[in-house]
Design an enzyme around this catalytic site. Structure first.
Site, short mmCIF file in Angstrom:
data_model
loop_
_atom_site.label_atom_id
_atom_site.label_comp_id
_atom_site.label_asym_id
_atom_site.label_seq_id
_atom_site.Cartn_x
_atom_site.Cartn_y
_atom_site.Cartn_z
N LEU A 133 0.31 -6.36 2.83
CA LEU A 133 -0.43 -5.69 1.77
C LEU A 133 -0.78 -4.30 2.28
O LEU A 133 -0.99 -4.11 3.47
CB LEU A 133 -1.73 -6.45 1.43
CG LEU A 133 -1.59 -7.89 0.93
CD1 LEU A 133 -2.98 -8.50 0.76
CD2 LEU A 133 -0.84 -7.92 -0.40
N ASP A 134 -0.86 -3.34 1.37
CA ASP A 134 -1.27 -2.00 1.76
C ASP A 134 -2.65 -2.03 2.43
O ASP A 134 -3.46 -2.93 2.18
CB ASP A 134 -1.35 -1.08 0.54
CG ASP A 134 0.01 -0.64 0.06
OD1 ASP A 134 0.99 -0.82 0.80
OD2 ASP A 134 0.09 -0.12 -1.07
N LYS A 135 -2.92 -1.05 3.22
CA LYS A 135 -4.21 -0.95 3.91
C LYS A 135 -5.37 -1.11 2.93
O LYS A 135 -6.33 -1.83 3.21
CB LYS A 135 -4.30 0.40 4.62
CG LYS A 135 -5.64 0.68 5.27
CD LYS A 135 -5.67 2.05 5.92
CE LYS A 135 -7.03 2.37 6.52
NZ LYS A 135 -7.06 3.72 7.14
N ASP A 151 4.66 -0.34 3.30
CA ASP A 151 5.19 -1.68 3.41
C ASP A 151 6.70 -1.72 3.34
O ASP A 151 7.36 -0.82 2.86
CB ASP A 151 4.62 -2.54 2.28
CG ASP A 151 3.14 -2.64 2.35
OD1 ASP A 151 2.65 -3.20 3.32
OD2 ASP A 151 2.46 -2.14 1.45
N ARG A 183 1.66 -0.31 -7.81
CA ARG A 183 1.09 1.04 -7.91
C ARG A 183 2.07 1.99 -8.59
O ARG A 183 1.67 2.79 -9.46
CB ARG A 183 0.72 1.53 -6.51
CG ARG A 183 -0.35 0.67 -5.84
CD ARG A 183 -0.48 0.94 -4.35
NE ARG A 183 -0.94 2.30 -4.10
CZ ARG A 183 -0.97 2.84 -2.90
NH1 ARG A 183 -0.53 2.17 -1.84
NH2 ARG A 183 -1.42 4.08 -2.75
#
Length: 366
Positions: free
Chosen positions: A138-140, A352, A237
């Protein structure tokens, strides 16, 4: 970086007349010339006890002391006692609720304090597994559920499930604008033509499918459910941006110029402007257990900061008589420029990797 035991050398006479960096490259071929130059510049290499420059000429017989430093990635795979919010664990898999702000895998700018470092502490034998058992990310600044393998057999099974697109992943997000119907976005995603750290809709990219459903609609926002059929880098996103409904708080794919402050109360303005990460949360995860072959599913609560944001919208968002229209300043995201498929596991910041590349190796992305 960590510093190793200093290396003591004597410049051989057959290297006389060369620059210091050239001579050292001949004597230390395991280190690149650019790295040696950097160490010289940082004062980590001395010549006869004195600081020197890369261009200093050597004639043979000089004493050189090299305080070599390990590459940051060499020391990145170390256990760190970082608390984990464990949702489920057995001898095969570990399901974690990752908080926003935590990077999953060490990369440039984030060599420690990552989920991988925490896993190595929680599951010491994970250092024997590729990427410590991580099969997707998962993104930060995305929170929520993430599964980690604790055995090689489990890792192989999970990655195959990701490849077969049988892993069920549901996200919740809050976006700008009023989305009026449920739908599916089927648009390929590839590297942005001008910014390598960004992704974009690109007809030369990889297939990407996101299904979305409206849960609540406010005057200037929409609360939505998103389900991934594919796992492309920053998929939700980018697709929300394509829908012209960028995610609240998304500093990369959001539009700074479209915030309709005139339609918001001051309280809500302050709340939204203070929300400092993308409003995206992996709320549900379903898969087949690698050992028992039983289907399993986990669902967690919405992240606290997103709960608070929703409550502020419910309380403060005034109703609109007509649909609010937003003007977007950037051009279309569908690009005719060629797409170079150069996804890498350790990319800039917390970006990612596509699942298709991961097994090969394994990965998820929103």
């Amino acid at each position: 970086m960590t510093q190793s035991t200093p290396i003591s050398l004597v410049i051989s006479h057959d290297l006389g007349g060369l620059r210091l960096d050239q001579a050292l490259q001949r004597m230390l071929p395991e280190h690149s010339r650019s790295r040696l130059q950097a160490w010289i510049k940082e004062g980590l290499i001395t010549l006869n006890g004195e600081l020197a420059t890369a261009k200093t000429k050597v004639w043979g017989g000089e004493q050189v002391l090299v305080h070599a430093q390990e590459k940051p990635e060499v020391s990145a795979f170390v256990a760190e006692d970082i608390p984990l919010d464990v949702v489920f664990e057995d001898e095969h898999i570990l399901v974690i609720n990752k908080p926003a702000g935590m990077v999953v895998h060490p990369a440039a700018g984030n060599w420690n304090g990552t989920l991988l470092n925490a896993i190595l502490h929680h599951v010491p034998h994970a250092n024997e597994l590729p990427r410590a058992g991580i099969v997707h990310r998962l993104d930060k600044d995305t929170s929520g559920l993430l599964v980690v393998a604790k055995t090689l057999a489990a890792q192989t099974s999970l990655v195959r499930q990701l490849q077969a697109r049988t892993v069920k992943r549901e996200y919740r997000t809050i976006v700008w604008g009023q989305v009026w119907r449920n739908g599916k976005i089927d648009q390929p995603i590839g590297r942005h033509s001008h910014s390598r750290t960004k992704m974009a809709i690109n007809r030369m990219g990889k297939p990407a499918v996101t299904r979305y459903e409206v849960l609540e609609r406010f005057a200037v926002h929409t609360y939505m459910r998103c389900n991934l059929e594919t796992g492309r880098t920053h998929q939700i996103r980018v697709h929300m941006q394509f829908l012209k409904a960028p995610i609240v708080g998304d500093s990369v794919y959001g539009y700074k110029g479209i915030i309709p402050l005139r339609a918001m109360t001051q309280t809500l303005k302050d709340f939204v402007q203070g929300f400092d990460r993308q409003a995206l949360h992996a709320i549900k995860l379903g898969l087949v257990h690698p050992a028992s072959n039983e289907p399993m599913e986990w669902q967690i609560e919405l992240a606290d900061d997103m709960k608070a944001l929703l409550e502020a919208m419910r309380h403060e968002d005034p109703p609109l008589d007509d649909e609010e229209h937003f003007e977007f300043s950037e051009g279309p995201y569908l690009s005719d420029e060629d797409y170079e498929d150069d996804d890498e596991l350790y990319d800039e910041d917390d970006s990612d990797l596509d699942e298709a590349d991961l097994l090969a190796d394994g990965e998820d992305v929103e």
